[in-house]
Design an enzyme around this catalytic site. Structure first.
Site, mmCIF file in Angstrom:
data_model
loop_
_atom_site.group_PDB
_atom_site.id
_atom_site.type_symbol
_atom_site.label_atom_id
_atom_site.label_comp_id
_atom_site.label_asym_id
_atom_site.label_seq_id
_atom_site.Cartn_x
_atom_site.Cartn_y
_atom_site.Cartn_z
ATOM 1 N N GLY A 4 0.838 -1.208 0.000
ATOM 2 C CA GLY A 4 0.000 0.000 0.000
ATOM 3 C C GLY A 4 0.864 1.245 0.000
ATOM 4 O O GLY A 4 0.541 2.262 0.625
ATOM 5 N N ILE A 13 -1.345 -1.681 -5.602
ATOM 6 C CA ILE A 13 -2.107 -2.228 -6.732
ATOM 7 C C ILE A 13 -1.961 -1.351 -7.973
ATOM 8 O O ILE A 13 -2.188 -1.809 -9.080
ATOM 9 C CB ILE A 13 -3.617 -2.429 -6.399
ATOM 10 C CG1 ILE A 13 -4.190 -1.207 -5.699
ATOM 11 C CG2 ILE A 13 -3.845 -3.686 -5.599
ATOM 12 C CD1 ILE A 13 -5.691 -1.266 -5.535
ATOM 13 N N ASP A 61 -1.022 -6.908 -5.545
ATOM 14 C CA ASP A 61 -2.256 -6.982 -4.769
ATOM 15 C C ASP A 61 -1.950 -7.898 -3.588
ATOM 16 O O ASP A 61 -1.619 -9.073 -3.799
ATOM 17 C CB ASP A 61 -3.366 -7.577 -5.655
ATOM 18 C CG ASP A 61 -4.702 -7.644 -4.942
ATOM 19 O OD1 ASP A 61 -4.710 -7.761 -3.702
ATOM 20 O OD2 ASP A 61 -5.741 -7.593 -5.632
ATOM 21 N N TYR A 118 -13.973 -2.216 9.565
ATOM 22 C CA TYR A 118 -12.592 -1.718 9.649
ATOM 23 C C TYR A 118 -12.032 -1.979 11.052
ATOM 24 O O TYR A 118 -10.927 -2.496 11.218
ATOM 25 C CB TYR A 118 -12.587 -0.229 9.318
ATOM 26 C CG TYR A 118 -11.224 0.423 9.361
ATOM 27 C CD1 TYR A 118 -10.187 -0.020 8.546
ATOM 28 C CD2 TYR A 118 -10.987 1.503 10.211
ATOM 29 C CE1 TYR A 118 -8.937 0.597 8.583
ATOM 30 C CE2 TYR A 118 -9.749 2.125 10.249
ATOM 31 C CZ TYR A 118 -8.729 1.666 9.429
ATOM 32 O OH TYR A 118 -7.500 2.280 9.460
ATOM 33 N N LYS A 175 -8.970 -4.425 12.166
ATOM 34 C CA LYS A 175 -7.750 -3.912 12.819
ATOM 35 C C LYS A 175 -7.482 -4.661 14.135
ATOM 36 O O LYS A 175 -6.341 -4.961 14.450
ATOM 37 C CB LYS A 175 -7.867 -2.400 13.044
ATOM 38 C CG LYS A 175 -7.692 -1.603 11.764
ATOM 39 C CD LYS A 175 -6.266 -1.721 11.258
ATOM 40 C CE LYS A 175 -6.061 -1.301 9.841
ATOM 41 N NZ LYS A 175 -4.717 -1.597 9.323
HETATM 42 C C1 AKB Z 1 -9.896 6.327 9.007
HETATM 43 O O1 AKB Z 1 -10.511 7.398 9.212
HETATM 44 O O2 AKB Z 1 -10.442 5.313 8.579
HETATM 45 C C2 AKB Z 1 -8.437 6.285 9.348
HETATM 46 C C3 AKB Z 1 -8.193 5.781 10.727
HETATM 47 C C4 AKB Z 1 -8.491 6.636 11.890
HETATM 48 O O3 AKB Z 1 -7.768 4.668 10.892
HETATM 49 N N1 AKB Z 1 -7.843 7.567 9.178
#
Ligand code: AKB
Length: 320
Positions: free
Chosen positions: A8, A35, A51, A141, A145
């Site tokens: 990335g 990518i 990728d 997300y 993480k």
């Molecule tokens: C996002 O807003 O998704 C990122 C983060 C805080 O991980 N900047």
């Protein structure tokens, strides 16, 4: 000398990390993978189209360049991840697992994987949140993480792979325009102001989020990468942040330089994401274990952003 692979590499963090690594480690080989490779990308580095979901290409790249360290930055950020959670799962979880497995099998010495304030979810006290506060995210997300952090710890315990990570807040930079996150409004606001445009903000004016300027974020990554392993009391989940502010505070700080700047507020689905995140972070573990110490306060960051964006804009105007 190291052979450093960045995944990335042409995103918001990677673009500036390449420059920082070239400055401070001029003898290392930098393999910048993504990518897509931008047409005006930087000289003096190896560039690879990759990728991260393609395990065989990743393995070949690691083996071909005899990679010793990986900065795994490829990630689908919060706003995009909520739009396509299946893709986010694949890139952020499946590919991260594959990368750790390949790194272990190919004898890569260390892997650094940034995490995020998104690991937190509703139901916690949102001020001065420390690294040990329970992480129960509700976004894909955030889930990805937390999983990356757990996998990093697992590969370290089980296989002795040196994996490390920081939890980044919103990052502010002038090099690349981020477009896939929830904290990106801050960079967008600066750009609109410098271009003399009105800005329509997708968060409420009073939404406080932790933030940091890119030079401090890079410093944190580099300090953690080189820190003495023995001193790491918390490998994958160091909270780091420099300050917190809200959109209305940022707008008024910008108006000190650009008095007529106008902002309106139209919260969208990103407000729900922001409302589940900490308002401020406690970086005590990072300060104690590896000397995290951001140089830019809020006012210094605002002044530097405006100066840098004005100069880039001036250069672009002269070039056209
Ligand atoms: C996002 O807003 O998704 C990122 C983060 C805080 O991980 N900047």
């Amino acid at each position: 000398m190291e052979n450093i692979l960045i995944t990335g590499a042409f995103g918001q963090v990677g673009t500036d990390l390449i420059t920082a690594l070239k400055d401070i480690k001029p003898h290392d080989t930098i393999i910048a993978s993504d990518i897509r490779i931008p047409q005006d990308s930087k000289p003096g580095i190896e560039q690879v189209i990759l990728d991260v979901r393609d395990q065989e290409s990743l393995r070949k790249t690691i083996s071909r360049y005899n990679v010793t360290r990986i900065y795994h930055l490829a990630s689908i950020l919060s706003a995009s991840a909520e739009k396509d959670p299946f893709l986010a799962y694949d890139v952020n979880i499946n590919a991260t697992f594959g990368l750790l497995k390949t790194a272990y099998k190919e004898h890569v010495a260390s892997v650094i994987i940034p995490s995020s304030i998104a690991v937190y979810g509703p139901g916690i006290s949102r001020d001065m949140v420390g690294s040990g506060v329970p992480t129960v995210p509700q976004t894909m997300y955030g889930i990805s993480k937390v999983t990356g952090e757990l996998l990093g710890n697992y590969f370290n315990r089980k296989f002795g792979l040196d994996v490390r990570g920081v939890r980044f807040p919103g990052l502010i930079s002038y090099g690349t325009v981020p477009t896939a996150g929830t904290t990106d409004y801050a960079v967008e606001m600066f750009i609109s102001a410098v271009e003399g445009k009105h800005y329509s903000c997708y968060l409420r004016p009073d939404t406080f989020l932790p933030m940091m300027y890119m030079p401090d974020a890079l410093n944190a990554l580099l300090k953690l990468s080189d820190a003495d392993s023995e001193k790491l009391t918390n490998r994958m989940s160091y909270n780091v942040s420099a300050y917190s502010f809200s959109p209305e505070q940022l707008a008024s700080a910008i108006r000190r330089y650009i008095p007529g700047f106008e902002v309106s507020y139209r919260p969208d689905e990103r407000q729900i994401i922001a409302d589940g995140w900490p308002r401020s972070l406690d970086s005590a573990d990072a300060i104690k274990d590896w000397g995290f110490s951001p140089e830019y306060g809020f006012n210094e960051m605002v002044s530097d952003m405006i100066t840098k964006l004005r100069s880039i804009r001036g250069r672009n105007k002269n070039a056209s």
